[in-house]
Design an enzyme around this catalytic site. Sequence first.
Site, mmCIF file in Angstrom:
data_model
loop_
_atom_site.group_PDB
_atom_site.id
_atom_site.type_symbol
_atom_site.label_atom_id
_atom_site.label_comp_id
_atom_site.label_asym_id
_atom_site.label_seq_id
_atom_site.Cartn_x
_atom_site.Cartn_y
_atom_site.Cartn_z
ATOM 1 N N ALA A 1 0.835 -1.206 0.000
ATOM 2 C CA ALA A 1 0.000 0.000 0.000
ATOM 3 C C ALA A 1 0.875 1.264 0.000
ATOM 4 O O ALA A 1 1.944 1.272 0.608
ATOM 5 C CB ALA A 1 -0.916 0.002 1.209
ATOM 6 N N CYS B 1 12.105 4.446 3.593
ATOM 7 C CA CYS B 1 12.126 5.909 3.423
ATOM 8 C C CYS B 1 12.583 6.552 4.732
ATOM 9 O O CYS B 1 12.014 7.547 5.186
ATOM 10 C CB CYS B 1 10.757 6.438 2.987
ATOM 11 S SG CYS B 1 9.407 6.055 4.132
#
Length: 481
Positions: free
Chosen positions: A269, A397
């Site tokens: 997702a 990230c």
Amino acid sequence: MLRRHVKTTGWFLYLSIKVRQAMPVFPRISMKPEVTEYLKSVYINKEVLTVVGPEEAERRFQNLLTCLSHPPSYTCVRASTHLAPLEEIHHQLGEELKKICSLSAQEASVHILPHPQVKDVLLLPVDGPRCVQQLSSEVVVGAQCANAVLRGANVFAPGILGSPKYMKVGDVVSVFSDLEGRCTRGATNYQGKKVFVGNGVAKRDRSSIFCPGEPARGVGVQMVDPLYRSPSFDGVLPSLVFLQNLPSVVVGHVLDPHPGERILDMCAAPGGKTCHIAALMGDQGEVVALDKIRSKIAQIQENAQILRLQSIKAFCFDGTKAVSSDSTQTSEGPPFPAESFDRVLLDAPCSGLGQRPNMSITWSLKEICSYQPLQRKLFHTAVRLLKKGGVLVYSTCTITLAENEEQVAWALHTFPRLTLQLQKPHIGAEGMLGAGLSSEQLHLLQRFSPELSWDQTQTTSLPCRADGDTIGFFIAKFMKT
């Protein structure tokens, strides 16, 4: 304001855009002292100190804290080159953005630049920070809403926490971000810690935004004079351009999917990387997307439908449990038999400390350090599901060593059959010192560090490439021998 020139050769273009001033418009990222000290210990570790010295290490760390609170200087969009040639998408996007600029009375000139190495990426220079005068009429928004505004979005009504008592449609207001998350919803005069992000025009009355029992929807404030000006992509060519950070696009190319392969995206997702993988395969093969939150599966399916991709199969399932003990299982859904996939992408849940802009981190050090064990559980599953000779790409990230280079060192020790592979394209920096990896191993890793471009822009007159001014991101590529 100074001008910055990006000089490149061969594929590269000569650009000229406004450079950021060395004086920040708003403060460095705000975080708890324990988190600041933790990050400092990461960026000023013994290996780094040995190579660059204490003064340089400290300067890089301080630049990092400044950069994280500002957006990258380019907006990156991924072009759906499986549907149309890049040149055609480039032209259509330019025409659409010109229309938007003319309707909002902005300068009609729109710069769109093809990336010289990533062939399905278009870059749009961001104008900012701009000199914008604050007004007496203030709207306070949540931190996430403000972060989106700094990257070109309007203020949507759900993000508004406080507004003037008698605000009505058409009022010109200044928008502020609540840095500490303490503004009470419906406030009329918030005096807590906040930071200015630009001016806009109210598109809804206060009464409709804070109407009891009915959640507010739609645009609440249309930004007309933001600190950072970049195009809003709301509804712009939805099947042809996908707003995505540059390192996230690079991940798909590093994975290097081929038509006919079976590929697993373990933590998929909202589906941006999943859809990119399917597009790179020409929608030929099978891309299995897993996510443990059911509502996010619908988002993956919606993105696949918008981008006209048929090869994606999305399942609500915990990735740590995706290996079946039954080697004869034949169902198409999880759990899967061992060695079922040609390639696996583990874009792992992480602390997200590389996201930009991020003016405030409210998490505790315990929360930030909680991701490493989960990432290792997922890694164990990924290795078991990967075929011999298959490729595993691990990405995050975030900017910590514990979730990046230390995980690589652990994986190489734990799984002797894994070997690091060369990444193409390799447009970020190499891995960071501090995890005990060799220089050859660090060279094979790819770390996007936000502080690099600020370092170049503010302390020297060296050219600055878009590749350096991105979110913080990390990529490692393995092969199972």
